[in-house]
Design an enzyme around this catalytic site. Sequence first.
Site, short mmCIF file in Angstrom:
data_model
loop_
_atom_site.label_atom_id
_atom_site.label_comp_id
_atom_site.label_asym_id
_atom_site.label_seq_id
_atom_site.Cartn_x
_atom_site.Cartn_y
_atom_site.Cartn_z
N HIS A 101 57.27 42.92 105.54
CA HIS A 101 56.54 42.82 104.54
C HIS A 101 56.80 44.21 104.29
O HIS A 101 55.78 45.18 103.54
CB HIS A 101 55.06 43.28 105.61
CG HIS A 101 54.47 41.73 105.68
ND1 HIS A 101 52.89 41.83 106.97
CD2 HIS A 101 54.75 41.03 105.72
CE1 HIS A 101 52.98 40.73 107.25
NE2 HIS A 101 53.81 39.66 106.16
N ASP B 73 56.88 50.32 110.03
CA ASP B 73 58.35 51.26 110.60
C ASP B 73 59.51 50.66 110.57
O ASP B 73 59.49 49.56 111.13
CB ASP B 73 56.94 51.43 111.68
CG ASP B 73 56.74 50.05 112.56
OD1 ASP B 73 56.13 50.90 113.41
OD2 ASP B 73 57.61 50.11 113.42
N CYS C 52 61.92 56.33 88.51
CA CYS C 52 63.41 54.80 88.61
C CYS C 52 64.09 55.96 88.99
O CYS C 52 64.63 55.64 87.27
CB CYS C 52 63.08 53.07 88.34
SG CYS C 52 64.28 52.65 89.21
N TYR D 221 49.38 55.19 102.11
CA TYR D 221 51.13 55.29 102.21
C TYR D 221 52.28 56.56 102.81
O TYR D 221 52.95 56.59 103.79
CB TYR D 221 52.11 54.51 101.55
CG TYR D 221 51.84 52.48 101.48
CD1 TYR D 221 51.04 52.33 100.21
CD2 TYR D 221 51.84 51.90 102.44
CE1 TYR D 221 49.83 50.97 100.33
CE2 TYR D 221 51.43 50.85 102.55
CZ TYR D 221 50.42 50.06 101.16
OH TYR D 221 50.28 48.79 101.86
N ARG E 261 50.45 56.96 106.12
CA ARG E 261 51.56 56.79 107.25
C ARG E 261 53.15 56.56 107.16
O ARG E 261 53.86 56.23 107.87
CB ARG E 261 51.09 55.01 106.87
CG ARG E 261 49.94 54.24 106.97
CD ARG E 261 50.00 52.53 106.45
NE ARG E 261 50.12 51.45 107.67
CZ ARG E 261 50.40 50.36 107.47
NH1 ARG E 261 50.33 50.55 105.82
NH2 ARG E 261 51.51 50.08 107.86
N CYS F 238 61.16 49.67 92.51
CA CYS F 238 60.63 50.61 91.02
C CYS F 238 59.91 49.07 90.62
O CYS F 238 60.75 47.59 90.50
CB CYS F 238 62.15 50.37 90.19
SG CYS F 238 61.59 50.22 88.35
N1 APR Z 1 49.87 45.92 123.46
C1 APR Z 1 50.64 44.89 122.88
N2 APR Z 1 49.63 44.23 121.94
C2 APR Z 1 49.01 44.75 121.70
C3 APR Z 1 48.86 46.26 121.84
C4 APR Z 1 49.47 46.56 122.73
N3 APR Z 1 49.84 47.84 122.65
N4 APR Z 1 47.46 46.74 121.16
C5 APR Z 1 47.72 46.21 120.51
N5 APR Z 1 47.69 44.59 120.59
C6 APR Z 1 47.21 43.51 119.73
C7 APR Z 1 46.56 42.91 119.50
O1 APR Z 1 45.65 42.49 120.35
C8 APR Z 1 46.61 42.36 118.19
O2 APR Z 1 46.74 41.11 118.53
O3 APR Z 1 48.21 43.24 118.18
C9 APR Z 1 47.44 42.87 117.12
C10 APR Z 1 47.34 43.50 116.12
O4 APR Z 1 46.51 42.50 115.06
P1 APR Z 1 47.01 43.05 113.68
O5 APR Z 1 45.96 44.85 113.88
O6 APR Z 1 45.79 41.91 112.69
O7 APR Z 1 48.66 43.07 113.47
P2 APR Z 1 48.86 42.47 112.79
O8 APR Z 1 49.11 41.35 113.66
O9 APR Z 1 50.66 43.11 112.61
O10 APR Z 1 49.13 42.17 110.49
C11 APR Z 1 50.20 41.04 110.64
O11 APR Z 1 48.24 41.82 108.68
O12 APR Z 1 47.21 43.78 107.61
C12 APR Z 1 48.69 42.98 107.06
O13 APR Z 1 50.35 43.03 106.91
C13 APR Z 1 49.58 43.66 107.49
O14 APR Z 1 51.33 43.10 108.47
C14 APR Z 1 50.54 43.05 109.01
C15 APR Z 1 49.56 41.86 109.30
#
Ligand code: APR
Length: 229
Positions: free
Chosen positions: A105, A91, A132, A54, A57, A113
């Site tokens: 999330h 973010d 904490c 983290y 990130r 804490c």
């Molecule tokens: N523009 C639009 N969509 C995009 C782009 C872009 N430039 N690049 C990628 N994507 C899309 C992909 O097609 C995909 O559907 O973003 C999505 C990313 O999917 P994930 O990586 O699974 O991310 P997310 O859906 O936010 O994950 C949900 O999973 O791991 C947990 O807590 C974490 O909040 C996260 C949750």
Amino acid sequence: MDGKIVILTGAGISAESGLGTFRDEDGLWTKVPIEEVATPEAFARNPAKVHDFYNMRRVRAAEAQPNAAHHALTRLQTERPETVIVTQNVDALHERAGARVIHMHGELCRALCAACDHRWDAPPEMSPGAACPACGAPKARPDIVWFGEMPYHMEEIAGHLRAADLFVAIGTSGAVYPAAGFVEEARMAGAETLELNLNRSDVSAAFDAHALGPASEIVPAWVDEMLAR
Ligand code: APR
């Protein structure tokens, strides 16, 4: 259309700001296993590894800039103040673009804490055993909702979905519940549904309409169209 717009964003809206997604080709979860860095058990087993993940990130997110998609949603929310933005992202790019947002999330820039639930602004780098500031216990952790934990603000979000006239999912794969189920909750409440994504997602079939393309292009175009109605 008039009415209440509820937007759910995922990692895809921040992809063009240089922040990785999770499940795309070179996504975060293709590089490090979830069970090593994103569960309470992982933190109990190896807090240093989790903090390192983290910390990396948090530093990257602090250096990233909002892109045209974030700015377009702020424009929409400014013109249509009843617009609600719920994000799965940790973010702060929506806020830095001037939007009001509900983080379901958690947030990279916050610490929690594990002993007394106190929350505070996280330092750029957190380390195991950090105390904490409220109760003094060495139980500081990232204020991130890990797998197996309950997302934040679920009651508030459910209320918004029940009142939605239009539900829009942007840049999310629909791979993780409860967020992946929001489209069905909105449909049951009578909302129209729209998916904006680079590709089709696991839940595309649940949406009435789709626009495919990079968020930095299709989100501003959609906002322009909404505000022109
Ligand atoms: N523009 C639009 N969509 C995009 C782009 C872009 N430039 N690049 C990628 N994507 C899309 C992909 O097609 C995909 O559907 O973003 C999505 C990313 O999917 P994930 O990586 O699974 O991310 P997310 O859906 O936010 O994950 C949900 O999973 O791991 C947990 O807590 C974490 O909040 C996260 C949750």
